[in-house]
Scaffold this active site. Structure first.
Site, mmCIF file in Angstrom:
data_model
loop_
_atom_site.group_PDB
_atom_site.id
_atom_site.type_symbol
_atom_site.label_atom_id
_atom_site.label_comp_id
_atom_site.label_asym_id
_atom_site.label_seq_id
_atom_site.Cartn_x
_atom_site.Cartn_y
_atom_site.Cartn_z
ATOM 1 N N CYS A 115 0.845 -1.195 0.000
ATOM 2 C CA CYS A 115 0.000 0.000 0.000
ATOM 3 C C CYS A 115 0.881 1.245 0.000
ATOM 4 O O CYS A 115 1.834 1.334 0.787
ATOM 5 C CB CYS A 115 -0.910 -0.007 1.220
ATOM 6 N N GLU A 145 2.633 -5.844 8.765
ATOM 7 C CA GLU A 145 2.981 -4.451 8.443
ATOM 8 C C GLU A 145 4.074 -3.944 9.379
ATOM 9 O O GLU A 145 5.019 -3.275 8.948
ATOM 10 C CB GLU A 145 1.756 -3.551 8.543
ATOM 11 N N SER A 241 -7.339 -9.474 10.563
ATOM 12 C CA SER A 241 -7.351 -8.114 10.047
ATOM 13 C C SER A 241 -7.281 -7.111 11.193
ATOM 14 O O SER A 241 -8.217 -6.998 11.992
ATOM 15 C CB SER A 241 -8.625 -7.880 9.218
#
Length: 327
Positions: A115, A145, A241
């Site tokens: 992203c 991440e 998530s």
């Protein structure tokens, strides 16, 4: 013979399905970074044919991963299993520099679907490291991440903090400091963490604009607006998530009596609808809108629905597919 009065449940059955108000939060579901990552895998398959390898789940949603797997995507955690003549896509969460160097050293066809907002954090960390600053990263340990962000600088150059207690426990660090954050955190919780860091280290440098992405902020704002009068708030999304989990926490803090993270309609415990007259509904940034529609369909089979659309922002952000796909 006197017959007993019909029960409340039988009265409801005769009158039809009991009513249910659904407060539908918007924005919800896919963000621009997730759409870009999924489109990248689809276009890589169209260009290169199957199989296309993907380092880590492209996004944290089992339905998305299953669909792409059926199309010929192969999800791996270790690049050693990727043949040299096949492409490898790096997921939306980003990867440490060591993974990129490994792919280049092995001559793999590398396609980066990280992203752009995560890449912004990566670039910040690299610039701080080059300037001699130690970076304090606010995030969740072992999240891909965070692992990718910490891997943008040498070992020890980035310090991870997860809680206010972690900030309080930091030693008296010497030398210039900076902070960055995971992009999918709770907006309110992160503000408290940043305030605590600035209180301890007044000269600490930070980003010109917050690292939490626009989509995370927008979805949390919509949930806050929708959750206040809800007996139950449902977030569609996978347990892995981060942004979906934060939406559940946000709903509870905003006033929902109860909140739940649900993979899809088939995984929902329908007994939880007992006594619920107002239900909030949203979806994490990696959850397809089709799962929301399926959940509403399942609700409509059980209750007479009244939909209240709670919209707090409109999104028109689009990220282009990586240029490497055009070669």
């Amino acid at each position: 013979m006197h017959k007993p009065a019909p029960s409340t449940s039988s009265q409801k059955t005769r009158a039809g399905k009991p009513p249910l108000t659904v407060r539908l939060a918007s924005p919800r579901g896919f963000c621009a970074g997730v759409e870009r990552a999924i489109r990248t895998v689809e276009e890589a398959l169209a260009l290169h044919g199957a199989p296309v390898y993907v380092r880590h789940e492209i996004v944290h949603n089992t339905h998305v991963v299953a669909r792409l797997s059926a199309m010929g995507a192969v999800f791996v955690e270790n690049l050693e299993t990727v043949p040299k003549d096949r492409p490898v896509v790096f997921s939306a969460h980003g990867a440490p520099q060591s993974a990129h160097m490994d792919a280049s050293a092995r001559g793999l066809i590398k396609i980066d679907a990280t992203c752009p907002l995560v890449l912004k954090v990566h670039n910040q960390i690299r610039r701080h490291d080059m300037a001699g600053r130690t970076v304090i990263l606010i995030g969740h340990r072992n999240h891909p991440e965070v692992m990718g962000s910490m891997g943008q600088a040498p070992d020890g150059a980035v310090i991870l903090v997860e809680t206010l207690a972690d900030v309080a426990a930091l030693p008296c660090l010497r030398g210039p400091l900076a902070y960055s954050t995971q992009t999918t955190l709770s907006v309110d919780e992160t503000k408290d963490m940043i305030a605590a860091l600035k209180a301890r280290f007044p000269d600490i440098a930070g980003p010109a604009r917050e690292d939490i992405c626009y989509a995370t902020s927008n979805r949390q704002d919509a949930v806050k607006a929708a959750a206040k009068e809800c007996d139950l708030f449902v977030v569609i999304g996978s347990a892995t998530s981060s942004n979906s989990t934060r939406l559940v926490e946000t709903a509870k803090i905003a006033g929902a009596a109860d909140a739940a993270l649900v993979e899809d309609a088939g995984k929902f415990d329908w007994a939880r609808l007992e006594g619920v007259t107002t239900l909030g509904l949203s979806a994490g940034a990696s959850a397809p809108e089709s799962l929301v529609e399926e959940f509403l369909t399942a609700l409509a089979a059980r209750r007479k629905l009244r939909l209240d659309h709670i919209e707090t922002a409109r999104e028109n952000v689009v990220f282009n597919t990586p240029l490497r796909l055009a070669s």
